[in-house]
Design an enzyme around this catalytic site. Structure first.
Site, PDB file in Angstrom:
ATOM      1  N   HIS A 119       2.920  14.419  -0.267  1.00 52.35           N
ATOM      2  CA  HIS A 119       3.332  14.251   1.134  1.00 52.35           C
ATOM      3  C   HIS A 119       4.798  14.667   1.308  1.00 52.35           C
ATOM      4  CE1 HIS A 119      -0.300  12.299   2.498  1.00 52.35           C
ATOM      5  NE2 HIS A 119      -0.160  11.238   1.720  1.00 52.35           N
ATOM      6  N   HIS A 121       0.196  11.846  -5.617  1.00 54.25           N
ATOM      7  CA  HIS A 121      -0.329  11.876  -4.239  1.00 54.25           C
ATOM      8  C   HIS A 121       0.820  11.711  -3.229  1.00 54.25           C
ATOM      9  CE1 HIS A 121      -3.270  10.957  -0.982  1.00 54.25           C
ATOM     10  NE2 HIS A 121      -2.246  10.240  -0.531  1.00 54.25           N
ATOM     11  N   GLU A 122       1.621  10.691  -3.436  1.00 55.10           N
ATOM     12  CA  GLU A 122       2.709  10.416  -2.477  1.00 55.10           C
ATOM     13  C   GLU A 122       3.729  11.551  -2.455  1.00 55.10           C
ATOM     14  OE1 GLU A 122       2.229   8.274  -0.362  1.00 55.10           O
ATOM     15  OE2 GLU A 122       0.601   7.259  -1.382  1.00 55.10           O
ATOM     16  N   GLU A 147      -3.220  14.863   2.891  1.00 53.44           N
ATOM     17  CA  GLU A 147      -3.720  13.976   1.833  1.00 53.44           C
ATOM     18  C   GLU A 147      -4.122  14.732   0.571  1.00 53.44           C
ATOM     19  OE1 GLU A 147      -3.204  10.971   2.087  1.00 53.44           O
ATOM     20  OE2 GLU A 147      -2.790  10.870   4.232  1.00 53.44           O
ATOM     21  N   TYR A 189      -9.188  11.451   4.230  1.00 54.28           N
ATOM     22  CA  TYR A 189      -9.346  11.342   2.770  1.00 54.28           C
ATOM     23  C   TYR A 189     -10.648  11.979   2.299  1.00 54.28           C
ATOM     24  CZ  TYR A 189      -5.571   8.022   3.443  1.00 54.28           C
ATOM     25  OH  TYR A 189      -4.381   7.442   3.811  1.00 54.28           O
ATOM     26  N   HIS A 214       0.855  -1.193   0.000  1.00 56.95           N
ATOM     27  CA  HIS A 214       0.000   0.000   0.000  1.00 56.95           C
ATOM     28  C   HIS A 214       0.896   1.249   0.000  1.00 56.95           C
ATOM     29  CE1 HIS A 214      -3.819   2.090   0.465  1.00 56.95           C
ATOM     30  NE2 HIS A 214      -3.069   3.003   1.050  1.00 56.95           N
ATOM     31  N   ALA A 215       0.669   2.138  -0.977  1.00 59.20           N
ATOM     32  CA  ALA A 215       1.586   3.254  -1.187  1.00 59.20           C
ATOM     33  C   ALA A 215       1.683   4.159   0.042  1.00 59.20           C
ATOM     34  CB  ALA A 215       1.122   4.072  -2.386  1.00 59.20           C
ATOM     35  N   HIS A 251      -6.284   0.542   5.781  1.00 59.51           N
ATOM     36  CA  HIS A 251      -6.255   1.518   6.874  1.00 59.51           C
ATOM     37  C   HIS A 251      -6.901   0.997   8.156  1.00 59.51           C
ATOM     38  CE1 HIS A 251      -5.762   3.504   3.059  1.00 59.51           C
ATOM     39  NE2 HIS A 251      -5.205   4.532   3.655  1.00 59.51           N
TER      40      HIS A 251
HETATM   41  O1  X8Z Z   1      -4.106   5.437   1.256  1.00 60.68           O
HETATM   42  C1  X8Z Z   1      -4.076   6.246   0.363  1.00 60.68           C
HETATM   43  C2  X8Z Z   1      -2.731   6.743  -0.179  1.00 60.68           C
HETATM   44  C3  X8Z Z   1      -1.677   6.733   0.854  1.00 60.68           C
HETATM   45  S1  X8Z Z   1      -1.930   7.926   2.093  1.00 60.68           S
HETATM   46  C4  X8Z Z   1      -2.286   5.842  -1.312  1.00 60.68           C
HETATM   47  N1  X8Z Z   1      -5.229   6.691  -0.203  1.00 60.68           N
HETATM   48  C5  X8Z Z   1      -6.535   6.227   0.253  1.00 60.68           C
HETATM   49  C6  X8Z Z   1      -6.770   4.769  -0.096  1.00 60.68           C
HETATM   50  O2  X8Z Z   1      -5.981   4.202  -0.873  1.00 60.68           O
HETATM   51  O3  X8Z Z   1      -7.722   4.182   0.402  1.00 60.68           O
HETATM   52  C7  X8Z Z   1      -5.343   7.675  -1.274  1.00 60.68           C
HETATM   53  C8  X8Z Z   1      -6.805   7.715  -1.613  1.00 60.68           C
HETATM   54  C9  X8Z Z   1      -7.529   7.098  -0.459  1.00 60.68           C
HETATM   55 ZN    ZN Z   2      -1.692   9.846   1.395  1.00 60.09          ZN
END
Ligand code: X8Z
Ligand code: ZN
Length: 606
Positions: A376, A372-373, A400, A510, A342-343, A500
């Site tokens: 940050h 997105h990354e 975010e 988010y 997960h990024a 998450h």
């Molecule tokens: O978790 C993330 C990023 C890392 S902070 C890739 N996002 C959420 C997800 O993947 O559920 C970005 C969009 C929403």
């Molecule tokens: Zn993020």
């Protein structure tokens, strides 16, 4: 991101609260904060290094080491939060008072004071994170093949590309089989985390999470309702339109007027629907290009994707990323070990050791995620000169939102500048462009909102363990209008199939980011001179690429970090002090009108 475990402060100095004069009390507070901020760096760096190694090389040993570093950090944070409370009655200079507040409410996970329980809760946290990273679905039919198991990348690919409901269902149920083993640990985690939060004076962990927004926690919850009310009509229109198209494609698997089955929306969590764009695209207004195809046909490599992202930030006037970023980041999924794919974006030393960790695939979605990354990372670098306690975003939604704001500038006109397109599609294709974007941004809103509606109720006890899954689907239905594709029960633990939840990362950020990024984009585009005076270029065709004016404006907010309430930061970039969904509504207005025409006479809602 990194699971911002920020205000990591130990207490070396114990404030004496009774016999001090007001000057020496102020000195006490000053010394306490200085010591705390000093120690913060050391513990934060140690914890981050441990987590980095754990998530890049998941084994029992790295899990234990990672958990230990987290525990040391959290134990100190907890002690500090209690110590800071002793200054409650003192009148302090505003900056010091803010730091005290941040010490008190900055934790995401508060460990109980009992060392055994603290050890247990941090170990469970690391183990759930690792369990998610290791998660795989090993179907019978692949048993004797060279690659018998599917990881999250394989599952993501199937969900994105397959149009076979049977195959989609198999991938969906398969991925959701990774999480039932997490249920017991998660339940215990909730108990222990709540114990820690109550020891700090919060009602529960959810209340602690809601206390971080420079307003009363209940007011924050009301703000969310207000914002959701602002955007809900647009979501309902999109939902109705997509449902009708999927009904045409899949027949009665998708009911004409009920919830959409969660496995048919192009994404394992049904949080981003861009991958069904081709099934729902308007034939006359389709822009006629596909960024995924372009990237593939140009033989783009993972590193190139990151270079494009960095190039955008450089064009705004930001300095290039340090050499160590390129040496230490993870860009490609390793073949021979388990990692958390997960990024995420990291700031290991709170100065220059910036990194991302991402298993980059060559497609449009990951092109956005790279931006997105990097958002940050550029934020982290912009606030590095702030005192340690202010080295974070104005609120977690801001962190975010930055990279996503930049990604909104990945317009056809920008793709022409990169040489990806010969010419931008004409204005008649805007509905197609907006629909594509809405499948990402509007579809996400109720998902962004519901995850922590669920978790807040879990932490408060309103949802007891024996109702975890049922309540999860009640909320999925209420907010998103999606339904599980097969019957679920309490032997399942579907929330744990989302990163998450397993990794204890708050999610409301988010939802906030989805709203904020359109406010930021509107303000920065204006700064960049778009739309030009007298022109009616819509915002989805405005790119801030190469605008130093927009870059300066953005940087003026980023460098503030957490030093001021988020309302001030928002004012700095946008001239507004409130989160305001009118920006996202205005951006999509032409699409909304079009959707409402398409939906005429059709059922809306579920
Ligand atoms: O978790 C993330 C990023 C890392 S902070 C890739 N996002 C959420 C997800 O993947 O559920 C970005 C969009 C929403
Ligand atoms: Zn993020």
């Amino acid at each position: 991101m990194r699971r911002f475990l920020p205000f990591l402060v130990p207490v070396l100095f114990v404030a004496s609260s009774c016999s001090t004069t007001s000057t020496s009390a102020a000195d006490d507070a000053k010394r306490f904060l200085a010591d705390a901020e000093d120690k913060l760096n050391t513990l934060n760096v140690e914890s981050q290094r441990g987590d980095w190694v754990h998530e890049n090389f998941i084994t029992d040993d790295t899990e234990a080491l990672g958990a230990k570093g987290d525990q040391r950090l959290i134990d100190e944070q907890v002690k500090d939060a209690k110590e800071a409370a002793k200054f409650d009655k003192q009148k302090l200079a505003p900056e010091m008072a803010r730091k005290m507040e941040l010490l008190k409410n900055g934790l995401v996970l508060a460990a109980p004071a009992d060392p055994k329980e603290s050890e247990e809760v941090t170990r469970i946290a690391a183990s759930l994170d690792g369990a998610y990273g290791r998660g795989k679905y090993c179907p019978e039919r692949l048993k004797k093949t060279q690659k018998p198991c599917l990881d999250i990348e394989d599952i993501t690919r199937i969900m994105a590309t397959s149009r076979d409901p049977k195959e989609l269902l198999d991938a969906w149920t398969g991925w959701h089989s990774i999480s039932p083993p997490m249920r017991k640990d998660f339940t215990r985690f909730v108990q222990l985390a709540n114990k820690g939060a109550t020891e700090l004076g919060f009602k529960d962990t959810g209340a602690m999470w809601r206390s971080k927004y420079d307003m009363a926690p209940d007011d924050f919850a009301r703000e969310l309702d207000r914002l959701w009310d602002q955007v809900r009509p647009l979501y309902l229109s999109l939902h109705a339109y997509v449902r009708a198209k999927l009904h045409e494609k899949y027949g009665d698997v998708v009911p004409a007027n009920g919830p959409i089955p969660a496995h048919l929306l192009g994404n394992i969590w049904a949080q981003d629907w861009t991958n069904v764009y081709k099934l729902v695209a308007p034939p006359n207004a389709d822009p006629g290009y596909d960024l995924t195809q372009i990237l593939k046909s140009r033989n783009t490599q993972p590193l190139d994707m990151v270079r494009y992202g960095e190039g955008f930030f450089k064009s705004l006037g930001f300095a290039p990323l340090p050499e160590t970023f390129w040496q230490r980041s993870l860009f490609v999924k390793p073949r021979d070990r388990d990692v958390v794919c997960h990024a995420s974006a990291w700031d290991i030393d709170n100065q220059d050791d910036l990194r991302i960790k991402m298993c980059i695939e060559i497609n449009a979605e990951d092109f956005t995620t790279v931006h997105h990354e990097l958002g940050h990372n550029f934020y982290q670098r912009a606030y590095k000169s702030q005192p340690a306690l202010f080295r974070d975003s104005a609120n977690d939604g801001f962190h975010e939102a930055i990279g996503d704001t930049i990604a909104l500038s990945v317009t056809p006109e920008y793709l022409v500048k990169l040489g990806f397109l010969k010419q931008p599609p004409d204005a008649s294709k805007d509905i197609g462009l907006l629909l594509n974007k809405a499948l990402e941004k509007i579809a996400f809103l109720p998902f962004g909102l519901m995850i922590d509606q669920w978790r807040w109720k879990v932490f408060s006890g309103e949802i007891p363990p024996e109702k975890y899954n049922e309540a999860w689907w009640d909320l999925r239905l209420k907010y998103q209008g999606v339904a599980p594709p097969v019957a679920r029960s309490e032997t399942d633990f579907d929330p744990g199939a989302k990163y998450h939840v397993a990794a204890d990362v708050p999610y409301m950020r988010y939802f906030l980011a989805d709203i904020l990024q359109f406010q930021f984009h509107r303000a920065l585009a204006k700064e960049a001179g778009c739309p030009a005076p007298g022109s009616n270029t819509p915002l989805n065709r405005c790119s801030i690429y190469e605008s130093k004016a927009a870059g300066d404006k953005l940087n003026s907010m980023l460098q503030m970090g957490l030093s001021k309430p988020w309302q001030e930061a928002l004012y700095t970039i946008s001239g507004q002090r409130e989160m305001d969904a009118s920006a996202i509504r205005d951006y999509f207005k032409p699409l909304e009108d079009w959707l409402n025409e398409q939906n005429a006479g059709k059922p809306v809602g579920w």
